[in-house]
Scaffold this motif. Structure first.
Motif, short mmCIF file in Angstrom:
data_model
loop_
_atom_site.label_atom_id
_atom_site.label_comp_id
_atom_site.label_asym_id
_atom_site.label_seq_id
_atom_site.Cartn_x
_atom_site.Cartn_y
_atom_site.Cartn_z
N ASN A 18 0.81 -1.21 0.00
CA ASN A 18 0.00 0.00 0.00
C ASN A 18 0.84 1.26 0.00
O ASN A 18 0.35 2.32 0.34
N LEU A 77 -2.34 9.27 0.64
CA LEU A 77 -3.36 9.61 1.63
C LEU A 77 -2.78 10.53 2.69
O LEU A 77 -3.42 11.50 3.13
N TYR A 105 2.42 3.51 -1.96
CA TYR A 105 2.15 4.78 -2.65
C TYR A 105 0.77 5.31 -2.32
O TYR A 105 0.57 6.51 -2.18
N TRP A 106 -0.19 4.39 -2.17
CA TRP A 106 -1.52 4.83 -1.75
C TRP A 106 -1.46 5.45 -0.37
O TRP A 106 -2.09 6.49 -0.11
#
Lengths: 114, 180
Positions: B92, B99, B94-95
């Protein structure tokens, strides 16, 4: 001079580190630790708001008002209670997960995945 | 000189807190993560004392370091020392970063622009011991939240025992949820 904003930004960065830990790590125990980081960041913001009062405009806060400001600190104790309860139940869940899967990787807890 | 020392203290504590928190969030070794959490908790306790919240700071040490951290270390030891092979860091990444960037872009300007009627340091009240006023508040105005907190702890205690209890000793009829 250190003011309210210093503490708020520190609290925000600490909270963001907690969010990053929850999002990025796959170990359930590290996720629990990151949740603790977030709760601590919220506590720090509350205590900073208690110390740097916002009510009124100008005028020196007298001793009676200062006693009233400790209102906010009771909230901190409630948050600590919730954190203790959360980590207790969370650890029980992690132990159960470990018993079932022989792993604390949250990727493996996918039995409810559609 | 008078204003320099508090600033230095704040930045020292902030550095300890952020450094150890980042280490907790990113360390490969879970034992290292747990121990660096110790420094985060102690740094926060120091900042609470810095803010004049003496009882909160002491409770931070007692509850977080003495209770929660020991519980977490207990969990670390119970589940064995398996870390590196279970970590797939990039899932996760880069997500998550996106965020956090979004969160920061929203939160920091909001914090800075909000019209807090902040008092200057000179007109802050003298920090005094807060213990007696907290005790009075918890026994008068906040008696109901206090009792709810104790109820929550009781529920968490029972819930943790029920969840973590071994299923070897229970009968099949007693625990239908285990037979599925």
């Amino acid at each position: 001079m250190i003011g309210l904003y210093h503490f708020l930004i520190l609290s925000g960065v600490l909270f963001s580190l907690g969010v990053l830990g929850v999002l990025l790590r796959r170990n359930a125990l590290v996720v629990l630790m990151a949740v603790e980081l977030m709760l601590n960041a919220a506590n720090l913001a509350v205590v900073a708001f208690v110390r740097y009062p916002m009510f009124g405009d100008g005028g020196i806060v007298n001793a009676q008002d200062y006693a009233a400001m400790t209102n906010g600190m009771t909230l901190v104790f409630l948050v600590m209670t919730v954190a203790a309860a959360e980590v207790g139940v969370g650890l029980a869940i992690v132990i159960n997960l470990y018993r079932q899967k022989k792993s604390v990787n949250i990727e493996e807890a996918n039995a409810l995945k559609g | 000189m008078d204003a320099l020392l508090p600033s230095l203290l704040f930045y020292a504590f902030a550095g300890v807190i952020l450094g150890s928190a980042a280490f907790t969030a990113f360390a490969r070794d879970i034992v290292h993560a747990a121990f660096s959490l110790l420094f985060t908790f102690f740094g926060l306790a120091c900042l609470y004392l810095y803010l004049g919240a003496d009882f909160v700071g002491l409770s931070q040490v007692v509850i977080y370091v003495g209770g929660i951290l020991v519980l977490l270390l207990f969990g670390v030891m119970f589940t064995g020392h398996q870390t590196q092979e279970t970590e797939k860091r990039t899932v996760n990444f880069y997500w998550g970063l996106a965020l956090i960037a979004l969160l920061g872009a929203g939160m920091v300007p909001a914090l800075l622009k909000a019209p807090w009627a902040v008092k200057s340091a000179a007109e802050l009240p003298e920090a005094k011991s807060t213990i007696s006023s907290i005790a009075t508040l918890l026994m008068t105005d906040y008696l109901l939240p206090f009792e709810i907190a104790s109820l929550l702890l009781l529920m968490a205690l029972i819930g943790a025992v029920v969840i973590a209890r071994g299923e070897t000793k229970t009968d099949e009829g007693e625990s239908p949820e285990t037979s599925a």
